[in-house]
Write an enzyme that holds these catalytic residues in place. Sequence first.
Site, short mmCIF file in Angstrom:
data_model
loop_
_atom_site.label_atom_id
_atom_site.label_comp_id
_atom_site.label_asym_id
_atom_site.label_seq_id
_atom_site.Cartn_x
_atom_site.Cartn_y
_atom_site.Cartn_z
N LYS A 75 0.64 -0.92 -0.07
CA LYS A 75 0.22 -0.55 -0.11
C LYS A 75 0.75 1.39 0.10
O LYS A 75 1.87 1.52 1.02
CB LYS A 75 -1.09 0.62 1.19
CG LYS A 75 -2.06 1.03 0.96
CD LYS A 75 -2.50 0.91 2.27
CE LYS A 75 -1.70 2.89 2.51
NZ LYS A 75 -1.58 4.10 2.05
N SER A 100 5.32 8.16 10.06
CA SER A 100 4.91 8.46 11.64
C SER A 100 5.42 7.61 12.30
O SER A 100 4.40 6.89 12.48
CB SER A 100 3.78 9.44 11.36
OG SER A 100 2.81 9.01 11.55
N ARG A 107 3.33 7.95 15.09
CA ARG A 107 2.08 7.48 15.63
C ARG A 107 1.20 6.83 14.78
O ARG A 107 0.76 6.43 15.43
CB ARG A 107 1.32 9.42 15.00
CG ARG A 107 -0.80 9.72 15.54
CD ARG A 107 -0.79 11.35 15.09
NE ARG A 107 -1.09 10.75 13.76
CZ ARG A 107 -1.30 10.63 12.46
NH1 ARG A 107 -2.63 9.46 12.97
NH2 ARG A 107 -1.53 11.13 11.14
N GLU A 117 9.63 1.30 10.32
CA GLU A 117 10.08 2.52 10.75
C GLU A 117 9.79 4.03 11.16
O GLU A 117 9.17 4.24 10.14
CB GLU A 117 11.16 2.16 10.22
CG GLU A 117 12.40 2.95 10.27
CD GLU A 117 12.46 4.26 9.12
OE1 GLU A 117 12.92 5.02 9.70
OE2 GLU A 117 12.61 4.53 8.07
N CYS A 136 13.09 11.15 6.83
CA CYS A 136 13.78 10.35 8.35
C CYS A 136 14.69 10.48 8.99
O CYS A 136 14.76 10.76 10.33
CB CYS A 136 12.58 8.91 9.19
SG CYS A 136 13.21 7.43 7.49
N GLU A 176 9.45 16.33 15.31
CA GLU A 176 10.14 15.96 13.83
C GLU A 176 8.97 16.90 13.37
O GLU A 176 8.06 17.17 12.74
CB GLU A 176 9.84 14.20 13.22
CG GLU A 176 10.49 14.54 12.30
CD GLU A 176 10.02 12.39 11.87
OE1 GLU A 176 10.37 12.28 10.72
OE2 GLU A 176 8.68 12.17 11.92
#
Length: 495
Positions: free
Chosen positions: A191, A245, A247, A267, A302, A397
Amino acid sequence: MDFHNLAYWQEKAKNIAIETRLFINGEYSAAADNSVFATIAPAAQQTLAEVARGKKADVDRAVQAARSAFERGDWSQASPAQRKAVLNKFANLMEAHREELALLETLDTGKPIRHSLRDDIPGAARAIRWYAEAIDKVYGEVAPTGGNELAMIVREPIGVIAAVVPWNFPLLLACWKLGPALASGNSVVLKPSEKSPLSALRLAGLAKEAGLPDGVFNVVSGFGHEAGQALARHPDVEVITFTGSTRTGKQLLKDAGDSNMKRVWLEAGGKSANIVFADCPDLQKAVNATAGGIFYNQGQVCIAGTRLLLEESIADRFLDLLKEQAKGWQPGNPLDPNTAMGMLIDNSHADSVHSFIRAGEAHSTLLLDGRKNPWPAAVGPTIFVDVDPASALSQEEIFGPVLVVTRFKTEEQALALANDSRYGLGAAVWTRDLSRAHRISRRLKAGSVFVNNYNDGDMTVPFGGYKQSGNGRDKSLHALEKFTELKTIWIALES
């Protein structure tokens, strides 16, 4: 034609064919309910295409195709030599279609064509080829048992793997996961992000052309709360591998726990520290690497070196050099091969980066302001100095080209500042002192520590983080561990 010319890419962009359908069981098809969503070109601020919006029904169909292919065995039970040949052909086709794939990446994400063509697509093909070559070079084990027993330790493919990947490096990060998952004999449902689905959909056609059996590789474009969550909750998905993320990573862990306890490899975010000591062996090299470490890909990396820690005695000189270096990183037309910095992924993300900058102005010194440029979805190099380590600028971030600078006096202070983060993806140390480099590298809480460089590496070394930057590793032979079952076979021998 000269692909170093802007006109070449503009003309190519006018005529590029864009695949917009899901790829399930070896065929392209519309979503079950025929719904679509728009993917927007950040630079042109226009709709590139209306892409199929996969939802639960489409995920169910893709997972069923992947499961059937796995049980059928024409890939999961294929010989290492067979899988190696197909994946090498897959990599060859990616290289042959390098310009097409690079252009799709640039149009969809706004990143410079020079980077898509030089880094992203070759890197993606290299990942597939590297794991193709690893297939017949990884051995099982025989345990040291007594003479009347034989204990073998083997690795077997797990089954159906769901790969959920982000928009900053759509094809490269997909292939970091596809390479080891497919090499191990699994079936995959990919996806891509709804913000950058185009290269993944095209990749599926190349996989079929390479000879991957139907159902082994499927692509379902769509939104995280629909297609992504359906994959995370699906009882027939054994592993979900994710980059994105923190979250979202936490939500995937909850969904996996609420379904079948599937393994979740994450990750996630980063807030990496780049530490420069006064005995840095090459200050200009450190300046160049610092600029690239935060401004490359518009800061949407990242492992970007977002926190610069400078020893006080060299701080002013370093910052003067860095401001000069930043002049070479300015937003421009992503289709221009001379452009080093492109667009942020969309206007919403640009607004988020702007909000961090506005908030930072209240308590920090803005040394360089990248907000003034003619591109709606762009932010240029931005540098804050003397930033409070507890502030949002230092802790959150931002995922943009925003560098925060803090000065330090001692090694212990630098180490404490570097580790003062809930993230632990990367860190760097610049020093001529080998003992210091080794000492600090061991004490930094980060998955990768770079000494006298920033973010160097290749496919041979693992990539991943500590703390809330995730778990598991991409790249290297260690990635194979995420997609294989470890089985012990104990045989009692006749005496």
